[in-house]
Design a protein around this motif. Structure first.
Motif, PDB file in Angstrom:
ATOM      1  N   CYS A   1     -15.605  49.415 110.697  1.00  0.00           N
ATOM      2  CA  CYS A   1     -14.781  49.164 109.496  1.00  0.00           C
ATOM      3  C   CYS A   1     -13.308  49.350 109.822  1.00  0.00           C
ATOM      4  CB  CYS A   1     -15.194  50.082 108.353  1.00  0.00           C
ATOM      5  SG  CYS A   1     -16.890  49.869 107.809  1.00  0.00           S
ATOM      6  N   ASN A   2     -12.904  48.834 110.987  1.00  0.00           N
ATOM      7  CA  ASN A   2     -11.502  48.887 111.412  1.00  0.00           C
ATOM      8  C   ASN A   2     -11.011  50.275 111.817  1.00  0.00           C
ATOM      9  OD1 ASN A   2      -9.891  46.715 111.910  1.00  0.00           O
ATOM     10  ND2 ASN A   2      -9.680  46.187 109.746  1.00  0.00           N
ATOM     11  N   GLU A   3     -11.871  51.282 111.801  1.00  0.00           N
ATOM     12  CA  GLU A   3     -11.495  52.628 112.256  1.00  0.00           C
ATOM     13  C   GLU A   3     -12.057  52.862 113.651  1.00  0.00           C
ATOM     14  OE1 GLU A   3     -10.064  55.524 110.914  1.00  0.00           O
ATOM     15  OE2 GLU A   3      -9.351  54.431 109.150  1.00  0.00           O
ATOM     16  N   PRO A   4     -11.208  53.323 114.584  1.00  0.00           N
ATOM     17  CA  PRO A   4     -11.755  53.650 115.904  1.00  0.00           C
ATOM     18  C   PRO A   4     -12.499  54.985 115.854  1.00  0.00           C
ATOM     19  CG  PRO A   4      -9.395  54.072 115.852  1.00  0.00           C
ATOM     20  CD  PRO A   4      -9.756  53.499 114.507  1.00  0.00           C
ATOM     21  N   ILE A   5     -13.752  54.957 116.278  1.00  0.00           N
ATOM     22  CA  ILE A   5     -14.611  56.141 116.214  1.00  0.00           C
ATOM     23  C   ILE A   5     -15.074  56.489 117.632  1.00  0.00           C
ATOM     24  CG2 ILE A   5     -16.784  57.076 115.283  1.00  0.00           C
ATOM     25  CD1 ILE A   5     -14.967  56.408 113.026  1.00  0.00           C
ATOM     26  N   ALA A   6     -14.955  57.779 117.972  1.00  0.00           N
ATOM     27  CA  ALA A   6     -15.535  58.264 119.225  1.00  0.00           C
ATOM     28  C   ALA A   6     -16.750  59.118 118.888  1.00  0.00           C
ATOM     29  CB  ALA A   6     -14.521  59.090 120.006  1.00  0.00           C
TER      30      ALA A   6
ATOM     31  N   CYS B   1      -6.375  60.302 120.456  1.00  0.00           N
ATOM     32  CA  CYS B   1      -5.810  61.637 120.647  1.00  0.00           C
ATOM     33  C   CYS B   1      -4.496  61.720 119.870  1.00  0.00           C
ATOM     34  CB  CYS B   1      -5.578  61.896 122.125  1.00  0.00           C
ATOM     35  SG  CYS B   1      -4.906  63.537 122.466  1.00  0.00           S
ATOM     36  N   PRO B   2      -4.285  62.783 119.098  1.00  0.00           N
ATOM     37  CA  PRO B   2      -3.051  62.867 118.311  1.00  0.00           C
ATOM     38  C   PRO B   2      -1.821  63.107 119.185  1.00  0.00           C
ATOM     39  CG  PRO B   2      -4.332  64.880 118.091  1.00  0.00           C
ATOM     40  CD  PRO B   2      -5.172  63.932 118.881  1.00  0.00           C
ATOM     41  N   HIS B   3      -2.048  63.437 120.456  1.00  0.00           N
ATOM     42  CA  HIS B   3      -0.915  63.683 121.348  1.00  0.00           C
ATOM     43  C   HIS B   3      -0.256  62.362 121.753  1.00  0.00           C
ATOM     44  CE1 HIS B   3       0.507  64.946 125.623  1.00  0.00           C
ATOM     45  NE2 HIS B   3       1.467  65.183 124.760  1.00  0.00           N
ATOM     46  N   ARG B   4      -0.975  61.529 122.536  1.00  0.00           N
ATOM     47  CA  ARG B   4      -0.376  60.276 123.016  1.00  0.00           C
ATOM     48  C   ARG B   4      -1.175  59.058 122.567  1.00  0.00           C
ATOM     49  NH1 ARG B   4       4.352  61.979 123.638  1.00  0.00           N
ATOM     50  NH2 ARG B   4       4.914  60.224 124.969  1.00  0.00           N
ATOM     51  N   LYS B   5      -2.124  59.252 121.658  1.00  0.00           N
ATOM     52  CA  LYS B   5      -2.910  58.159 121.048  1.00  0.00           C
ATOM     53  C   LYS B   5      -3.940  57.514 121.975  1.00  0.00           C
ATOM     54  CE  LYS B   5       0.318  57.283 117.361  1.00  0.00           C
ATOM     55  NZ  LYS B   5       0.361  56.626 116.080  1.00  0.00           N
ATOM     56  N   VAL B   6      -4.135  58.064 123.149  1.00  0.00           N
ATOM     57  CA  VAL B   6      -5.154  57.503 124.046  1.00  0.00           C
ATOM     58  C   VAL B   6      -6.535  57.657 123.410  1.00  0.00           C
ATOM     59  CG1 VAL B   6      -6.299  57.922 126.277  1.00  0.00           C
ATOM     60  CG2 VAL B   6      -3.801  57.803 126.138  1.00  0.00           C
TER      61      VAL B   6
ATOM     62  N   ALA C   1      -3.934  51.264 121.569  1.00  0.00           N
ATOM     63  CA  ALA C   1      -4.188  52.168 120.446  1.00  0.00           C
ATOM     64  C   ALA C   1      -2.966  52.267 119.536  1.00  0.00           C
ATOM     65  CB  ALA C   1      -4.578  53.550 120.965  1.00  0.00           C
ATOM     66  N   ILE C   2      -1.792  52.256 120.137  1.00  0.00           N
ATOM     67  CA  ILE C   2      -0.553  52.279 119.338  1.00  0.00           C
ATOM     68  C   ILE C   2      -0.445  51.000 118.505  1.00  0.00           C
ATOM     69  CG2 ILE C   2       1.975  52.146 119.516  1.00  0.00           C
ATOM     70  CD1 ILE C   2       1.733  54.094 121.941  1.00  0.00           C
ATOM     71  N   ASP C   3      -0.714  49.876 119.149  1.00  0.00           N
ATOM     72  CA  ASP C   3      -0.643  48.600 118.433  1.00  0.00           C
ATOM     73  C   ASP C   3      -1.640  48.547 117.278  1.00  0.00           C
ATOM     74  OD1 ASP C   3       1.279  47.801 120.215  1.00  0.00           O
ATOM     75  OD2 ASP C   3      -0.056  46.560 121.425  1.00  0.00           O
ATOM     76  N   ALA C   4      -2.792  49.178 117.474  1.00  0.00           N
ATOM     77  CA  ALA C   4      -3.841  49.121 116.453  1.00  0.00           C
ATOM     78  C   ALA C   4      -3.590  50.123 115.329  1.00  0.00           C
ATOM     79  CB  ALA C   4      -5.204  49.390 117.094  1.00  0.00           C
ATOM     80  N   ASP C   5      -2.553  50.911 115.434  1.00  0.00           N
ATOM     81  CA  ASP C   5      -2.290  51.988 114.468  1.00  0.00           C
ATOM     82  C   ASP C   5      -0.838  51.911 113.994  1.00  0.00           C
ATOM     83  OD1 ASP C   5      -2.910  54.438 113.111  1.00  0.00           O
ATOM     84  OD2 ASP C   5      -1.888  55.562 114.692  1.00  0.00           O
ATOM     85  N   PRO C   6      -0.436  50.755 113.458  1.00  0.00           N
ATOM     86  CA  PRO C   6       0.989  50.543 113.193  1.00  0.00           C
ATOM     87  C   PRO C   6       1.559  51.490 112.126  1.00  0.00           C
ATOM     88  CG  PRO C   6      -0.313  48.757 112.264  1.00  0.00           C
ATOM     89  CD  PRO C   6      -1.250  49.589 113.086  1.00  0.00           C
ATOM     90  N   HIS C   7       0.701  52.007 111.261  1.00  0.00           N
ATOM     91  CA  HIS C   7       1.215  52.865 110.200  1.00  0.00           C
ATOM     92  C   HIS C   7       0.926  54.339 110.466  1.00  0.00           C
ATOM     93  CE1 HIS C   7       1.916  49.101 108.271  1.00  0.00           C
ATOM     94  NE2 HIS C   7       0.635  48.809 108.270  1.00  0.00           N
ATOM     95  N   GLY C   8       0.434  54.653 111.658  1.00  0.00           N
ATOM     96  CA  GLY C   8       0.086  56.032 111.978  1.00  0.00           C
ATOM     97  C   GLY C   8       1.315  56.874 112.288  1.00  0.00           C
ATOM     98  N   PRO C   9       1.091  58.177 112.497  1.00  0.00           N
ATOM     99  CA  PRO C   9       2.196  59.079 112.828  1.00  0.00           C
ATOM    100  C   PRO C   9       2.739  58.752 114.223  1.00  0.00           C
ATOM    101  CG  PRO C   9       0.082  60.187 113.109  1.00  0.00           C
ATOM    102  CD  PRO C   9      -0.214  58.845 112.519  1.00  0.00           C
ATOM    103  N   PRO C  10       3.938  59.264 114.532  1.00  0.00           N
ATOM    104  CA  PRO C  10       4.474  59.020 115.877  1.00  0.00           C
ATOM    105  C   PRO C  10       3.668  59.797 116.921  1.00  0.00           C
ATOM    106  CG  PRO C  10       5.864  60.556 114.673  1.00  0.00           C
ATOM    107  CD  PRO C  10       4.822  60.066 113.698  1.00  0.00           C
TER     108      PRO C  10
END
Lengths: 340, 340, 340
Positions: free
Chosen positions: A28-33, A49-54, B302-311
């Motif tokens: 549903c458009n959410e990336p899930i691990a 990852c909230p650090h660098r989004k990897v 992942a950054i591209d897929a999360d355009p409205h996410g936090p930095p």
């Protein structure tokens, strides 16, 4: 129909797919691990990852945590950040991520995409034939570049069998006999009886029939994406008990994005325990669902190329699909309005 | 951070890449065609013929000119149109194209993307180890589908080594020891000392160590895209002179577009002249930078897929990267404001 | 120039391409399904089933109808829906689709994209050399990722021959001799005479020349997308009759989308009936048009990457192309204004 129901279980993997390594899937458009704790239980967290989004899913599992592949941050199954290697302390909450209720049942892994407090096991589809004694089951997965609703339409209108699946599921009597449909709450049930017809190729694999058969198809759709098919074939005119399924196909049509679907399918039967029969059955269904994929992806591409065209048309064969769409549309409106 | 610094040198090719044929590369979103004149000097012009817009780099070199592959228009290294085959005269100026200051230094070709009058050789990075006597060097090029700043972050935070480069650059002491950072004007310098640790695999290639080592990493970032790494390893407790580098990695992280980077890297060392050692060192670094590429491209996606996410988040390991970003942001604002 | 002329014939296939199976092609952004009725005549309809939008061209031909691959709906060549398998009746008109006038002529299939009442056979290009007695012809098809007008430009400015087609069509005298151009109504005619030059490689394939030749190129462009090239080569100074073509190239540059083109080309000659000569001629032209494709696709990509840049430039060699563009622009404006 735009958008996805949120307060629902979605099949996200087969149980067998999820081993020692994490598994990432967009649902549903959410990336899930997803990953397994040491006790085998399944956890699901945001795959970023909230650090660098990897994506966390390209990392590994350490104890009961998932570890980021980049700088080694760790998160437990509740989404709490438990380790930041380059510093001594983990600031409380600052690096926590969302977790999703996840359960393993019927050889599938289901993830709840909405409010965790409302994750209701009673809403899981009844796919017990996948792992019940006396049943043999085989599983398949296909990523289909088409909206999930197109797959629901496909499975609720089996008048496509004679045209799409000529050498496997086709057979006389399908387009000639009407489908009877009933709605019970959010559930659509339908049935087509095809008395006194020649067996389709797939029936001959499962059982020897000396002559004609009475064929039937029982459908059950339940939101958001589940279709249970009970496919029957008895010797024509026999009084074999039809109340107990013996050959079923269970379908989970999980949205990846608006234009792509994770299709988890399984076939199960309790007619013939011979593994060669099961293998043949698997191959025949696999071929059929690949044929569907070709059609569905061409359909989605044609829809995308015709953004200002009329909506899809509907005829007699679409009766069950139209009712399923109506239920989804109503439930989407309810969620949008905040109604449970 | 959006946009690119203009009044800067960008590495655009290795010297070896540019032979008798032109070479086309998009630099900071500008298509650039490079070629060598008969005396070997390098010219750089807009990679688009003003006649029909065909890239000049798919043409060839004729004398000191670059010739369009389509109708044979020719341009000299200053961008002046010198020949239009289908007519006798070349209208003055009408078909001239932009030229870019270009120099060959330290086995690299650098192109100045801004005001030619301000092309200042003093702004070139000091990568002299690439071609200095006593040094052996090896070069690599990778196109990475990620913003160049993500590559700068990567190289300024080597706490990723134990997680991303497990079999080559990883080693104990990296995440355990802090990085000390200082800013001098536009330059960021940083150092991490890792005393009395086991050698990493890459240290064992370069030199025999009977026991533990004192390991250190010296970083120098200079805008827009240069990072010089001085990687040291001495026998633990020895008083070997640490003021002279003996193993360095030089990195040019040239933006192609906002989401892709030309990564020119080189390793140089003056420890062991054996070509087999250099070959092994090259292979080890190549593998490591391929591993980085996998991470960085997943990060960008992942950054591209999360355009409205936090930095992006920042922790202790990001100290140098945060300061580098701050310098780039300030300089971009200065350029936007017209300040030198 | 944006958009396509509507009230025109467009080559949509070679006659040989369309056999027992339907053929789908996007023409001027419209998906078209072509098929042959039992008598061999050609029909063309919208390539999208009105039921579920699946392309009809992936279905099959049943009698004089095209059958949808999904649920077996059938449509005749006039676009009328003739069968809906899952129900008894076909509601009048509700599932009809658009049909397009289609004719087979000169070994090509042409489809009329505008008002069927105005489909005028007189507007077909005269490509009779494709199938006239005494002529040998060979056909090719290329999908080129470039706007069709760029292909028209290419064929009307043959000063690219010495640069793009060095080993086949190149030869002295092309850029040195001017092109003379005249406009007659909607037709552009042009001629270049190249007296007393060495034969190009392609001339040597067709005929033995002991010395120099008088070479000439006659061009005829007619809207929307047709270019007839009459390529002559006589022994230098001879008084051979030049009024009758003996070696022609016929080009249909049918828009697929704004940025892609179906390029149907054929070569025909009445000089040498040896099949080996024709084979060699085919290979040489195939190679040349592949070379053009490389240039044209690079050109389109460069145009797309430079959306705010200046328009294409024009020099002496572009004279005919400029006039052709002017005619197309005028006719597009006329269609937009509703003028015939």
């Amino acid at each position: 129909m735009v958008g996805f129901l949120s307060n629902q279980w979605y099949a996200a993997a087969t149980a067998q797919e999820l081993g020692e390594k994490p598994l990432g899937r967009r649902i549903c458009n959410e990336p899930i691990a997803m990953f397994r704790r040491r006790d085998g239980s399944v956890a699901a967290v945001t795959d970023r990852c909230p650090h660098r989004k990897v994506p966390l899913s390209i990392g590994c599992v350490v104890g009961d945590d998932i570890q980021c592949a980049y700088h080694g941050f760790q998160f437990n199954g509740s989404g709490a950040c438990t380790l930041i290697p380059s510093q001594k302390d983990v600031p409380t909450g600052a690096f926590d991520i969302r977790s999703f209720p996840a359960v393993e049942k019927y050889a599938l892994i289901f993830v709840w995409m909405g409010d965790p407090g409302r994750a209701d096991p009673a809403l899981l589809p009844d796919f017990h034939e996948n792992d019940s004694p006396g049943w043999s089951a085989a599983h398949g997965y296909l990523r289909v570049a088409a909206n999930y609703q197109l797959l629901i339409d496909n499975l609720l209108d089996l008048t496509h069998l004679p045209f799409v699946h000529k050498t496997s599921l086709a057979g006389p009597g399908i387009v000639e006999n009407p489908i009877r449909v009933e709605v019970a709450g959010d559930i659509v049930r339908a049935r087509r009886d095809m008395p006194n017809v020649d067996p389709a190729p797939i029936h001959r694999v499962l059982r020897h029939f000396p002559g004609k058969i009475d064929r039937y198809q029982d459908f059950e759709f339940r939101p958001p994406v589940y279709i249970h098919l009970n496919l029957g074939a008895n010797p024509a005119g026999s009084d074999e008990d039809r109340s107990i399924p013996h050959h079923v196909v269970m379908n989970s049509l999980t949205p990846e994005t608006e234009t792509s679907t994770h299709y988890f399918w399984s076939i199960a039967q309790c007619v013939n325990p011979d593994p060669a029969v099961m293998q043949k059955l698997y191959e025949m269904n696999k071929m059929a669902f690949d044929e569907d994929t070709g059609i569905l992806e061409a359909q989605q591409a044609a829809i995308d190329a015709d953004p200002h065209g009329p909506p899809l048309g509907a005829v007699a064969g679409d009766h069950a699909g139209v009712l399923a769409r109506r239920i989804l549309t109503r439930k989407l409106a309810e969620e949008a309005a905040g109604t449970p």
